[in-house]
Design a protein around this motif. Structure first.
Motif, PDB file in Angstrom:
ATOM      1  N   GLY A  38       0.799  -1.213   0.000  1.00  0.00           N
ATOM      2  CA  GLY A  38       0.000   0.000   0.000  1.00  0.00           C
ATOM      3  C   GLY A  38       0.835   1.268   0.000  1.00  0.00           C
ATOM      4  O   GLY A  38       0.291   2.359  -0.154  1.00  0.00           O
ATOM      5  N   LEU A  39       2.138   1.131   0.182  1.00  0.00           N
ATOM      6  CA  LEU A  39       3.036   2.273   0.100  1.00  0.00           C
ATOM      7  C   LEU A  39       3.865   2.157  -1.174  1.00  0.00           C
ATOM      8  O   LEU A  39       3.811   1.150  -1.871  1.00  0.00           O
ATOM      9  N   SER A  65       3.016  -1.318  -8.530  1.00  0.00           N
ATOM     10  CA  SER A  65       2.862  -0.271  -7.525  1.00  0.00           C
ATOM     11  C   SER A  65       3.557   0.998  -7.983  1.00  0.00           C
ATOM     12  O   SER A  65       4.424   0.964  -8.867  1.00  0.00           O
ATOM     13  N   GLY A  66       3.184   2.120  -7.384  1.00  0.00           N
ATOM     14  CA  GLY A  66       3.846   3.384  -7.653  1.00  0.00           C
ATOM     15  C   GLY A  66       3.919   3.728  -9.125  1.00  0.00           C
ATOM     16  O   GLY A  66       2.917   3.668  -9.846  1.00  0.00           O
ATOM     17  N   TRP A  67       5.130   4.097  -9.565  1.00  0.00           N
ATOM     18  CA  TRP A  67       5.337   4.527 -10.951  1.00  0.00           C
ATOM     19  C   TRP A  67       5.872   3.405 -11.840  1.00  0.00           C
ATOM     20  O   TRP A  67       6.298   3.661 -12.955  1.00  0.00           O
ATOM     21  N   LEU A 192      -3.950   7.592  -5.244  1.00  0.00           N
ATOM     22  CA  LEU A 192      -5.356   7.486  -5.669  1.00  0.00           C
ATOM     23  C   LEU A 192      -5.507   6.568  -6.877  1.00  0.00           C
ATOM     24  O   LEU A 192      -6.537   5.901  -7.037  1.00  0.00           O
ATOM     25  N   ALA A 193      -4.493   6.515  -7.736  1.00  0.00           N
ATOM     26  CA  ALA A 193      -4.573   5.718  -8.958  1.00  0.00           C
ATOM     27  C   ALA A 193      -4.253   4.246  -8.729  1.00  0.00           C
ATOM     28  O   ALA A 193      -4.643   3.395  -9.536  1.00  0.00           O
ATOM     29  N   THR A 194      -3.539   3.921  -7.634  1.00  0.00           N
ATOM     30  CA  THR A 194      -3.052   2.543  -7.467  1.00  0.00           C
ATOM     31  C   THR A 194      -3.525   1.902  -6.167  1.00  0.00           C
ATOM     32  O   THR A 194      -2.948   0.902  -5.721  1.00  0.00           O
ATOM     33  N   TRP A 195      -4.586   2.407  -5.568  1.00  0.00           N
ATOM     34  CA  TRP A 195      -4.993   1.940  -4.243  1.00  0.00           C
ATOM     35  C   TRP A 195      -5.383   0.467  -4.208  1.00  0.00           C
ATOM     36  O   TRP A 195      -5.284  -0.198  -3.182  1.00  0.00           O
ATOM     37  N   ARG A 196      -5.786  -0.094  -5.341  1.00  0.00           N
ATOM     38  CA  ARG A 196      -6.206  -1.499  -5.349  1.00  0.00           C
ATOM     39  C   ARG A 196      -5.044  -2.478  -5.191  1.00  0.00           C
ATOM     40  O   ARG A 196      -5.233  -3.628  -4.818  1.00  0.00           O
TER      41      ARG A 196
END
Length: 302
Positions: A38-39, A65-67, A192-196
């Motif tokens: 989640g981080l 995750s992330g970028w 917000l874009a990757t919360w899943r």
């Protein structure tokens, strides 16, 4: 390859997938941060910048995750650690590495060291996940965890409304106020874009991945510090009744002591004033002290 919202670092092609890595700092054993579920990489930017004053330091995003580019989740620990190894090589990041892993990232860091011991100079595990955390937890906690996993799977199917997105953005803004202004906005939008991805990455954690960790070779003889966060954590307090959370934390304390004992030079430190999710922001001094202590131990035997 550039990414429209990537404020730092660059992306490297690993098996046809673009993965983000940011490297700064000087010479010496390179610190590599492995994020918790989640981080993402830039959640650790503030502590990374302080570490980079001491030695080389790396932030990166796992695939999914992330970028970094999406990937089918969940994955195995072998896939995650192979990917990190390939990325560090592609980015020409010199080893050996001082791996700093948080939560599940701590378990991945330990797994990397057990699979590739010659590439690791030391380990700092920040309130790490342990493969026996669930099997040794109170029955009530296991039942509640199963319920939460079901709820998370159901939430994956739900699209957030514009109002929910706006509320989430407003809630995150004060938390990220301490981040540099050019990073703050893109980091919030990426969350917000990757919360899943958090619930997806967790889906095989307590059975398949936990079994992988149990079957891994022993922890190598490298300097090791385990930091246990036993202070208040708003998310944990929301998820668990107070008495049950106390039991869970006592079990975690015991498992972390066992983790530290896996290495002859292992050490267990307790943080009573930091929570699980953001201990690197709540007690950056303790994290920085641990990094500094490990660097000194590594240099004394180099």
């Amino acid at each position: 390859m550039p990414h429209p919202s990537l404020p730092l670092g660059r992306r490297y092609d690993i098996d046809g997938r673009q993965l983000m890595l940011h490297h700064s700092g000087g010479n010496g054993p390179t610190v590599v941060f492995l994020a918790g579920v989640g981080l993402m990489s830039l959640d650790y930017l503030n502590i990374h910048n302080r570490v980079a004053e001491l030695t080389g330091s790396v932030l990166y995003d796992r695939a999914g995750s992330g970028w970094s580019d999406p990937v089918e989740l969940p994955r195995t620990a072998a896939e995650v650690t192979d990917e990190l190894r390939d990325l560090l090589r592609a980015a020409a990041v010199p080893g050996p590495y001082l791996l700093v892993g948080h939560s599940l990232g701590g378990a991945y860091a330990r797994h990397y060291a057990r699979r590739f011991p010659g590439e690791v100079a030391g380990l700092l595990l920040l309130d790490p996940f342990h493969e026996d955390l669930v099997v040794r937890a109170p029955r009530r906690a296991r039942e509640r965890l199963e319920q939460m996993m079901e709820e998370m799977r159901d939430q994956e199917l739900v699209e957030l409304t514009e109002e929910q997105i706006r509320q989430s953005r407003d809630q995150m803004a004060p938390h990220f106020a301490a981040w540099p202004e050019p990073v703050r906005g893109p980091l919030i939008e990426r969350h917000l874009a990757t919360w899943r991805s958090a619930s997806q990455e967790n889906q095989n954690l307590y059975d398949k991945v936990a079994d992988e960790f149990r079957r891994a070779p022993g922890t190598p003889d490298v300097p090791l510090i385990v930091l246990s966060a036993l202070g208040h954590d708003a998310t944990q307090a929301h998820l668990w009744p107070e008495d049950l959370l106390r039991e869970i934390n006592e079990g975690k304390r015991a498992l972390h002591a066992e983790l530290a004992a896996e290495a002859p030079r292992g050490e267990h430190r307790i943080l009573d004033d930091a929570g699980h999710g953001w201990l690197h922001e709540e007690r950056p001094d303790a994290v920085l002290q641990a990094v500094n202590d490990l660097l000194q131990k590594v240099s004394s035997v180099a």
